[in-house]
Design a protein around this motif. Sequence first.
Motif, PDB file in Angstrom:
ATOM      1  N   SER B 101       0.833  -1.188   0.000  1.00 43.10           N
ATOM      2  CA  SER B 101       0.000   0.000   0.000  1.00 43.10           C
ATOM      3  C   SER B 101       0.874   1.247   0.000  1.00 43.10           C
ATOM      4  N   GLU B 102       0.659   2.113  -0.970  1.00 41.30           N
ATOM      5  CA  GLU B 102       1.459   3.323  -1.073  1.00 41.30           C
ATOM      6  C   GLU B 102       1.010   4.343  -0.038  1.00 41.30           C
ATOM      7  N   ALA B 103       1.964   4.922   0.645  1.00 39.19           N
ATOM      8  CA  ALA B 103       1.667   5.924   1.666  1.00 39.19           C
ATOM      9  C   ALA B 103       1.860   7.324   1.098  1.00 39.19           C
ATOM     10  N   PHE B 104       0.994   8.236   1.524  1.00 34.04           N
ATOM     11  CA  PHE B 104       1.063   9.638   1.129  1.00 34.04           C
ATOM     12  C   PHE B 104       1.204  10.486   2.386  1.00 34.04           C
ATOM     13  N   PHE B 105       2.046  11.515   2.295  1.00 33.69           N
ATOM     14  CA  PHE B 105       2.393  12.306   3.466  1.00 33.69           C
ATOM     15  C   PHE B 105       1.817  13.715   3.403  1.00 33.69           C
ATOM     16  N   GLY B 106       1.516  14.250   4.581  1.00 33.92           N
ATOM     17  CA  GLY B 106       1.152  15.642   4.687  1.00 33.92           C
ATOM     18  C   GLY B 106       2.384  16.525   4.556  1.00 33.92           C
ATOM     19  N   GLN B 107       2.172  17.838   4.659  1.00 32.87           N
ATOM     20  CA  GLN B 107       3.271  18.781   4.427  1.00 32.87           C
ATOM     21  C   GLN B 107       4.170  18.950   5.641  1.00 32.87           C
ATOM     22  N   GLY B 108       3.801  18.314   6.767  1.00 26.54           N
ATOM     23  CA  GLY B 108       4.630  18.387   7.968  1.00 26.54           C
ATOM     24  C   GLY B 108       4.266  19.546   8.872  1.00 26.54           C
ATOM     25  N   THR B 109       4.515  19.363  10.161  1.00 22.80           N
ATOM     26  CA  THR B 109       4.351  20.425  11.162  1.00 22.80           C
ATOM     27  C   THR B 109       5.689  20.593  11.857  1.00 22.80           C
ATOM     28  N   ARG B 110       6.272  21.778  11.710  1.00 28.54           N
ATOM     29  CA  ARG B 110       7.562  22.044  12.360  1.00 28.54           C
ATOM     30  C   ARG B 110       7.293  22.554  13.758  1.00 28.54           C
ATOM     31  N   LEU B 111       7.607  21.737  14.755  1.00 32.61           N
ATOM     32  CA  LEU B 111       7.404  22.087  16.156  1.00 32.61           C
ATOM     33  C   LEU B 111       8.722  22.551  16.757  1.00 32.61           C
ATOM     34  N   THR B 112       8.698  23.741  17.333  1.00 37.85           N
ATOM     35  CA  THR B 112       9.869  24.283  18.019  1.00 37.85           C
ATOM     36  C   THR B 112       9.488  24.558  19.467  1.00 37.85           C
ATOM     37  N   VAL B 113      10.200  23.923  20.375  1.00 38.94           N
ATOM     38  CA  VAL B 113       9.951  24.129  21.804  1.00 38.94           C
ATOM     39  C   VAL B 113      11.071  24.992  22.354  1.00 38.94           C
ATOM     40  N   VAL B 114      10.693  26.112  22.977  1.00 37.99           N
ATOM     41  CA  VAL B 114      11.710  27.056  23.480  1.00 37.99           C
ATOM     42  C   VAL B 114      11.650  27.156  25.002  1.00 37.99           C
TER      43      VAL B 114
END
Lengths: 109, 114
Positions: B101-114
């Motif tokens: 089964s081919e997987a498709f990805f979202g555009q990503g969420t860049r999480l930065t913890v400061v």
Amino acid sequence: GIQVEQSPPDLILQEGANSTLRCNFSDSVNNLQWFHQNPWGQLINLFYIPSGTKQNGRLSATTVATERYSLLYISSSQTTDSGVYFCAGAKAAGNKLTFGGGTRVLVKP
Amino acid sequence: DTAVSQTPKYLVTQMGNDKSIKCEQNLGHDTMYWYKQDSKKFLKIMFSYNNKELIINETVPNRFSPKSPDKAHLNLHINSLELGDSAVYFCASSRGQGASSEAFFGQGTRLTVV
């Protein structure tokens, strides 16, 4: 789980050059995909290729399932080909994709 | 039409906060995933759901809790955020529970913890 090894880790190309990226698997896989992560971070599907050969424009891929490797060919490279190329595989019994470490490609004008 | 969409795209937050990332797919797939990409670009699976049921739970701190209200949505809630949680989180989907089964990805969420 399976191990996925990609080579080379880094590749610098002059625009117009051809190149081959390789992906080796420690075990047989029933799902094999190639992705391009562009400079904006998006993961773009290139090929779903558990076996055989496929072509899409200047890109083509070949998977030799019995020998547990896959090759991605880039012909007449362009600057837009820059980014990280990932291969990923899943064993027949499961469905999680295990990714290789990627090949970072930089195409210079 | 975006096949797999995540929100937000960027998330900057302080240590100790709780945050959620949402994911939706319109491909009609019944399996969804969360992957984490670290600073060295290594991608590793965290969770997988099939028809709203958890089927893969890798070694992930229990501060991370996925929730799937229906098979088109898989959200990720993170409690008591730590600096080491900074990464790009990708949602993905595929058809079926089998490996073919081919997987498709979202555009990503860049999480930065400061």
